[in-house]
Scaffold this motif. Sequence first.
Motif, mmCIF file in Angstrom:
data_model
loop_
_atom_site.group_PDB
_atom_site.id
_atom_site.type_symbol
_atom_site.label_atom_id
_atom_site.label_comp_id
_atom_site.label_asym_id
_atom_site.label_seq_id
_atom_site.Cartn_x
_atom_site.Cartn_y
_atom_site.Cartn_z
ATOM 1 N N ILE A 169 -6.254 -7.182 -6.200
ATOM 2 C CA ILE A 169 -7.002 -8.436 -6.150
ATOM 3 C C ILE A 169 -7.811 -8.580 -7.430
ATOM 4 O O ILE A 169 -8.503 -7.648 -7.851
ATOM 5 N N LYS A 170 -7.719 -9.739 -8.039
ATOM 6 C CA LYS A 170 -8.500 -10.050 -9.242
ATOM 7 C C LYS A 170 -8.819 -11.536 -9.190
ATOM 8 O O LYS A 170 -7.902 -12.367 -9.206
ATOM 9 N N ILE A 171 -10.100 -11.866 -9.133
ATOM 10 C CA ILE A 171 -10.509 -13.246 -8.915
ATOM 11 C C ILE A 171 -11.346 -13.739 -10.087
ATOM 12 O O ILE A 171 -12.347 -13.109 -10.456
ATOM 13 N N ASP A 172 -10.893 -14.831 -10.683
ATOM 14 C CA ASP A 172 -11.667 -15.535 -11.706
ATOM 15 C C ASP A 172 -12.137 -14.603 -12.820
ATOM 16 O O ASP A 172 -13.304 -14.601 -13.203
ATOM 17 N N GLY A 173 -11.201 -13.805 -13.346
ATOM 18 C CA GLY A 173 -11.521 -12.935 -14.480
ATOM 19 C C GLY A 173 -12.291 -11.682 -14.140
ATOM 20 O O GLY A 173 -12.750 -10.965 -15.039
ATOM 21 N N GLY A 174 -12.452 -11.375 -12.859
ATOM 22 C CA GLY A 174 -13.203 -10.199 -12.445
ATOM 23 C C GLY A 174 -12.387 -8.924 -12.544
ATOM 24 O O GLY A 174 -11.332 -8.875 -13.177
ATOM 25 N N ILE A 175 -12.878 -7.873 -11.890
ATOM 26 C CA ILE A 175 -12.198 -6.585 -11.917
ATOM 27 C C ILE A 175 -11.053 -6.571 -10.902
ATOM 28 O O ILE A 175 -10.971 -7.426 -10.013
ATOM 29 N N VAL A 176 -10.176 -5.590 -11.043
ATOM 30 C CA VAL A 176 -9.052 -5.420 -10.123
ATOM 31 C C VAL A 176 -9.464 -4.433 -9.029
ATOM 32 O O VAL A 176 -9.936 -3.327 -9.329
ATOM 33 N N VAL A 177 -9.290 -4.833 -7.767
ATOM 34 C CA VAL A 177 -9.636 -3.956 -6.652
ATOM 35 C C VAL A 177 -8.438 -3.830 -5.711
ATOM 36 O O VAL A 177 -7.633 -4.755 -5.578
ATOM 37 N N PRO A 178 -8.316 -2.678 -5.041
ATOM 38 C CA PRO A 178 -7.187 -2.460 -4.129
ATOM 39 C C PRO A 178 -7.546 -2.822 -2.692
ATOM 40 O O PRO A 178 -8.520 -2.300 -2.140
ATOM 41 N N PRO A 179 -6.793 -3.682 -2.047
ATOM 42 C CA PRO A 179 -7.022 -3.951 -0.624
ATOM 43 C C PRO A 179 -6.449 -2.809 0.215
ATOM 44 O O PRO A 179 -5.266 -2.510 0.129
ATOM 45 N N CYS A 180 -7.289 -2.168 1.019
ATOM 46 C CA CYS A 180 -6.889 -0.947 1.736
ATOM 47 C C CYS A 180 -7.106 -1.053 3.240
ATOM 48 O O CYS A 180 -7.777 -0.203 3.838
ATOM 49 N N PRO A 181 -6.557 -2.065 3.899
ATOM 50 C CA PRO A 181 -6.747 -2.164 5.348
ATOM 51 C C PRO A 181 -5.852 -1.172 6.085
ATOM 52 O O PRO A 181 -4.861 -0.683 5.534
ATOM 53 N N PRO A 182 -6.168 -0.859 7.339
ATOM 54 C CA PRO A 182 -5.239 -0.070 8.148
ATOM 55 C C PRO A 182 -4.029 -0.921 8.515
ATOM 56 O O PRO A 182 -4.096 -2.147 8.415
ATOM 57 N N PRO A 183 -2.891 -0.327 8.899
ATOM 58 C CA PRO A 183 -2.726 1.102 9.153
ATOM 59 C C PRO A 183 -1.855 1.830 8.135
ATOM 60 O O PRO A 183 -1.583 3.010 8.321
ATOM 61 N N ASP A 184 -1.382 1.156 7.079
ATOM 62 C CA ASP A 184 -0.256 1.691 6.307
ATOM 63 C C ASP A 184 -0.589 2.186 4.901
ATOM 64 O O ASP A 184 0.323 2.462 4.114
ATOM 65 N N ILE A 185 -1.873 2.279 4.531
ATOM 66 C CA ILE A 185 -2.204 2.704 3.175
ATOM 67 C C ILE A 185 -1.605 4.078 2.899
ATOM 68 O O ILE A 185 -1.768 5.015 3.693
ATOM 69 N N HIS A 186 -0.910 4.180 1.761
ATOM 70 C CA HIS A 186 -0.289 5.456 1.383
ATOM 71 C C HIS A 186 -0.348 5.561 -0.136
ATOM 72 O O HIS A 186 0.353 4.853 -0.842
ATOM 73 N N LEU A 187 -1.207 6.442 -0.625
ATOM 74 C CA LEU A 187 -1.466 6.503 -2.060
ATOM 75 C C LEU A 187 -0.240 6.850 -2.896
ATOM 76 O O LEU A 187 0.051 6.151 -3.884
ATOM 77 N N PRO A 188 0.517 7.906 -2.589
ATOM 78 C CA PRO A 188 1.692 8.197 -3.427
ATOM 79 C C PRO A 188 2.703 7.055 -3.467
ATOM 80 O O PRO A 188 3.270 6.761 -4.525
ATOM 81 N N ASP A 189 2.919 6.413 -2.319
ATOM 82 C CA ASP A 189 3.842 5.259 -2.312
ATOM 83 C C ASP A 189 3.302 4.133 -3.182
ATOM 84 O O ASP A 189 4.062 3.480 -3.917
ATOM 85 N N TRP A 190 1.998 3.883 -3.099
ATOM 86 C CA TRP A 190 1.395 2.802 -3.885
ATOM 87 C C TRP A 190 1.496 3.113 -5.375
ATOM 88 O O TRP A 190 1.845 2.250 -6.185
#
Length: 295
Positions: A169-190
Motif C-alpha cells: 500500500i502506498k497512498i499519495d506519495g507516502g511510504i510503502v506498507v504491507p497489509p497483513c490480515p489473517p489468515p494467510d500471511i506467509h513471509l517466504p511466499d511473499w
Amino acid sequence: MIKIIDLHFQGLPQTIAAFLVETTEGAALIETGPHSTLPALEKALRAEGYELADVGHVFLTHIHLDHGGAAWFFAKNGATIYLHPLGERHLENPEKLLASARQIYKDEMDRLWGDLQPIEKERLRVVGHEEEIRVGETVFKALHTPGHAVHHIAWQIDRVLFTGDVAGIKIDGGIVVPPCPPPDIHLPDWQASIQLIKSKGFDALYLTHFGLATDVENHLSELETRLLDWANWMKPYFENNANPAEVTPLFQAYVASQLEAAGIQGEDLEKYESANPAWMSVVGLLRYWRKATQA
C-alpha cells in the motif's frame, strides 16, 4: 486504455481503487471493490460512457472483500469472473468467507462491505499461473503471487502489473506498507512473489491501495524491508504469548510513528488506516508466527 477509479471507500479518497480497462470488446474491470462502494463505481463508469451491465469481464486479484466484494453483482449481470483456483469455492459458496469476515469486523461488517451473494459456478473462471486471457486485443496474464493471500493473482497487461495487495500500500506519495490480515500471511511466499515481480522488469505497478507506482524496484525493496521489520517487531510478542489486545495499541503506535516520520499526517493518516488497519496486522502476523513454528 486503463483508467483508475477511486471508489471513495468510507468517504475517503485514494483508499480503494478499481481499474477500468477499455478493450476492443468493451469494458473490463480489474477489481470491483466492496459492494458498499458500488454506487461510486457506477458513477465513475457512467462518466466514461459505460453502465454496470456493460462490464463483461472482471479480473480479481483475490477474494478479500475490499477487492472482490462486488463481483457477485457483475456475475448476476452476466460477467465472467476470473480468479485464482483456491478462491473459486469461496465465491461459489461464500458462507465461510462471510463468517471469517464477521469474526474480524463484527457489527461493522455491513456498513463497511455491504452485501455478498453466491456466484454461479459457470460465471467463475479459474486461471493458472502465467495463463493468458484475451479480451478483444487485450491480453491479461495471471501471475500467481501468494504471501498476502494464498489465492492471490497479479494481472499483467503489456509492461504494467495490477498488484492487488502483494505489492503493498502506498497512498499519495507516502511510504510503502504491507497489509497483513489473517489468515494467510506467509513471509517466504511473499518474498518469493516480490522477487518474481522484480524479475519481470515492469514499467509500473497499479496498486489497489492506491494508484500508480513507477519506481518499481525501490517500491518493492521498501515493501520487503518493512514487511520483515513488522514481522520481526511482532515475533517477541508471539514468543512471550502476548495477548493480541495488549499488543494492538503498541503496534498501532509503532506504525503511526513510521507514517508520521515520513511526514504523513491528518487525512493521509486516516487513509492509510482505512486501507490497512494496523490492528489487523497484529492478528495476521501473530498467526503467521504460530504457523511458522508449527511447520
